[in-house]
Design an enzyme around this catalytic site. Structure first.
Site, short mmCIF file in Angstrom:
data_model
loop_
_atom_site.label_atom_id
_atom_site.label_comp_id
_atom_site.label_asym_id
_atom_site.label_seq_id
_atom_site.Cartn_x
_atom_site.Cartn_y
_atom_site.Cartn_z
N ALA A 131 0.82 -1.21 0.00
CA ALA A 131 0.00 0.00 0.00
C ALA A 131 0.85 1.27 0.00
CB ALA A 131 -0.92 0.00 1.21
N GLU B 270 3.42 2.06 -1.51
CA GLU B 270 3.89 2.45 -2.85
C GLU B 270 2.79 3.02 -3.74
OE1 GLU B 270 6.57 -0.13 -0.84
OE2 GLU B 270 4.54 -0.67 -1.47
N LEU C 173 -4.92 -3.90 1.28
CA LEU C 173 -5.31 -4.32 2.62
C LEU C 173 -4.10 -4.09 3.52
CD1 LEU C 173 -7.20 -5.75 4.65
CD2 LEU C 173 -6.24 -7.93 3.85
N ARG D 222 2.63 0.24 13.42
CA ARG D 222 3.01 0.77 12.11
C ARG D 222 1.84 0.86 11.12
NH1 ARG D 222 4.91 -1.35 7.24
NH2 ARG D 222 6.46 -0.03 6.25
N SER E 92 -10.29 5.22 -3.27
CA SER E 92 -9.60 4.30 -2.38
C SER E 92 -10.46 3.12 -1.97
CB SER E 92 -9.15 5.04 -1.12
OG SER E 92 -8.61 4.13 -0.20
#
Length: 168
Positions: A63, A65, A87, A95, A120
């Site tokens: 995600a 990237e 996901l 994190r 999104s």
């Protein structure tokens, strides 16, 4: 003097000639689940009359990237919209919340900076465990989210087109 963005400046990608083009980015982590969003989005586009040939697929490792790829795709002038699917799970460390915030903030920045709508289906469940019950639940949930993101994309493109026509 700063002027508010007009509808025509918000929809610069819509001024291009040719059919509607969508870029769909999927994260590779949990590809079996994330792929459900991608496939259901493609199916919904086809149900709504947008052929599969007008949706280009891109895959990134995770995600984190996605925003940079979304930015490059939006700036390319080739796409009317960008969709992101991922996901982000809580692997027992804090994190995941930072990753999710960075991704969503990045996607919002891309659409505001470029005028190309970005959607999104990047989901961060509070609880996700690698067992059959959760995997099955999220497998089905991503099918629903893929359909919803495709519908939102088409409705938004239609709305932006209508706003742009008001300017003429």
């Amino acid at each position: 003097m700063n002027q508010p963005a007009s509808a025509s400046s918000l929809s610069t990608s819509h001024a291009k000639a040719g059919p509607t083009r969508i870029a769909l980015i999927s994260a590779g982590w949990h590809a079996d689940i994330v792929g459900q969003a991608r496939e259901s989005a493609l199916a919904e586009f086809e149900r709504q009359g947008l052929p599969r040939s007008q949706v280009e697929l891109f895959e990134v490792p995770g995600a984190f990237e996605i925003p940079l790829h979304a930015q490059a795709l939006a700036r390319s002038g080739r796409f009317d919209a960008v969709i992101a699917c991922a996901l982000v799970v809580n692997g027992g460390i804090y994190r995941h919340e930072f990753v999710t915030s960075a991704v969503i903030d990045g996607l919002m920045r891309v659409q505001l900076d470029t005028g190309v709508p970005v959607f999104s289906a990047v989901l961060t469940p509070r609880d996700f465990h690698e067992h059959d019950e959760h995997r099955q639940f999220f497998h089905a949930h991503f099918v629903k989210k893929g359909t919803e993101v495709a519908q939102a994309c088409l409705r938004t493109l239609a709305s932006l087109k209508a706003l742009a026509q008001l300017q003429h």
